[in-house]
Design a protein around this motif. Structure first.
Motif, short mmCIF file in Angstrom:
data_model
loop_
_atom_site.label_atom_id
_atom_site.label_comp_id
_atom_site.label_asym_id
_atom_site.label_seq_id
_atom_site.Cartn_x
_atom_site.Cartn_y
_atom_site.Cartn_z
N SER A 155 0.79 -1.23 0.15
CA SER A 155 0.11 -0.15 0.17
C SER A 155 0.88 1.35 -0.04
O SER A 155 0.56 2.34 -0.53
N CYS A 164 -1.50 -0.45 -7.35
CA CYS A 164 -2.35 0.26 -6.33
C CYS A 164 -3.50 -0.59 -5.69
O CYS A 164 -4.17 -1.39 -6.46
N GLN A 165 -3.70 -0.26 -4.55
CA GLN A 165 -4.75 -0.64 -3.60
C GLN A 165 -6.11 -0.20 -4.11
O GLN A 165 -6.11 1.05 -4.32
N THR A 166 -7.01 -1.05 -4.65
CA THR A 166 -8.10 -0.64 -5.20
C THR A 166 -9.23 -0.18 -4.56
O THR A 166 -9.86 0.80 -4.74
N TYR A 167 -9.58 -0.90 -3.44
CA TYR A 167 -10.45 -0.59 -2.56
C TYR A 167 -10.21 -0.32 -1.16
O TYR A 167 -9.37 -0.87 -0.76
N ALA A 168 -10.60 0.70 -0.38
CA ALA A 168 -10.17 0.90 0.79
C ALA A 168 -10.67 -0.13 1.79
O ALA A 168 -9.81 -0.08 2.78
N TYR A 174 -4.79 -5.75 -4.97
CA TYR A 174 -4.07 -4.74 -5.75
C TYR A 174 -4.10 -4.83 -7.25
O TYR A 174 -4.43 -6.22 -7.90
N CYS A 184 -0.71 6.75 -7.03
CA CYS A 184 -2.07 5.97 -7.10
C CYS A 184 -3.13 6.85 -6.83
O CYS A 184 -3.09 7.76 -5.95
N PRO A 187 -7.97 4.92 -3.19
CA PRO A 187 -8.86 3.79 -3.18
C PRO A 187 -10.44 4.07 -3.18
O PRO A 187 -10.95 5.28 -2.61
N HIS A 201 -9.19 3.88 -12.49
CA HIS A 201 -9.65 2.42 -12.36
C HIS A 201 -10.07 1.78 -13.38
O HIS A 201 -10.59 2.39 -14.26
#
Length: 206
Positions: A155, A164-168, A174, A184, A187, A201
């Motif tokens: 992260s 990148c981390q897609t979702y919080a 990733y 990034c 998220p 995204h």
């Protein structure tokens, strides 16, 4: 453990964290953090197998494993994950494993149907699991990283590899979202927001 009943990832993780019961690092590994895993598929004669990209619960895969969950990934994503994992290990992270990668539509369908049963409606289920035609895992465009300290390293430094981390709400998930070195995008809150086409995204869920 392939015959265990699945829950949604967030329910299993939340319950494990609350109980202090996340899987421990392998014997001899210090400071690995909790293991972030997707619960196993529903039991039965047609349950997903290694050929479907199934990763054994509580085990994970080494990033250089020659199995469909990894070989089914987009080659650029796989190369970035392997490069990042090597650098994470060099920087002091004890273990980097993959707890989810490419999945067949059949495997994703199991996860989706279980999420529907768990949450009762599609709107809530989409926050945690995507239908097969919307899943970045089915398209080979997403990877789940464990243990927690490895996911935390990704992260913070994954952008250097385009990851990148897609979702919080999924610190383990990733995707190859930016060019290496570019920052990034923030998220998304969860997978249900993917359908909004947020900049940066790809437009698919987990």
């Amino acid at each position: 453990m392939g015959a265990v009943h699945r829950r949604t990832m967030i329910a299993a993780l939340a319950a494990a964290l609350a109980a202090g019961g996340c899987a421990a690092p392998p014997e001899g590994v210090e400071g690995g953090g909790a293991l972030l895993v997707l619960p196993g598929p529903v039991g039965g004669s047609d349950e997903p197998t290694e050929a479907d990209g199934y990763v054994p619960v509580g085990e994970g895969l080494e990033v250089d494993a020659d199995v469909p969950a990894l070989t089914g990934l987009d080659p650029k994503l796989l190369a970035a994950v392997r490069e990042a994992a090597a650098d994470a290990l060099d920087s002091g992270v004890d273990v980097v494993i993959v707890t989810g990668g490419w999945r067949s539509e059949r495997y994703q369908e199991h996860l989706w149907e279980e999420a529907l049963r768990e949450h009762g409606d599609e709107e809530e289920a989409r926050r945690w699991v995507a239908a097969p035609d919307a899943s970045s895992h089915v398209h080979g465009d997403a990877v789940d990283i464990g243990y927690t300290n490895a996911a935390d390293w990704f992260s913070r430094f994954g952008y250097e590899y385009g990851l990148c981390q897609t979702y919080a709400n999924e610190m383990w998930h990733y995707e190859l979202t930016v060019d290496p070195g570019e920052p990034c995008p923030p998220p998304l809150a969860d997978a249900s927001e993917e359908r909004g086409g947020a900049p940066g995204h790809k437009g698919r869920g987990r």
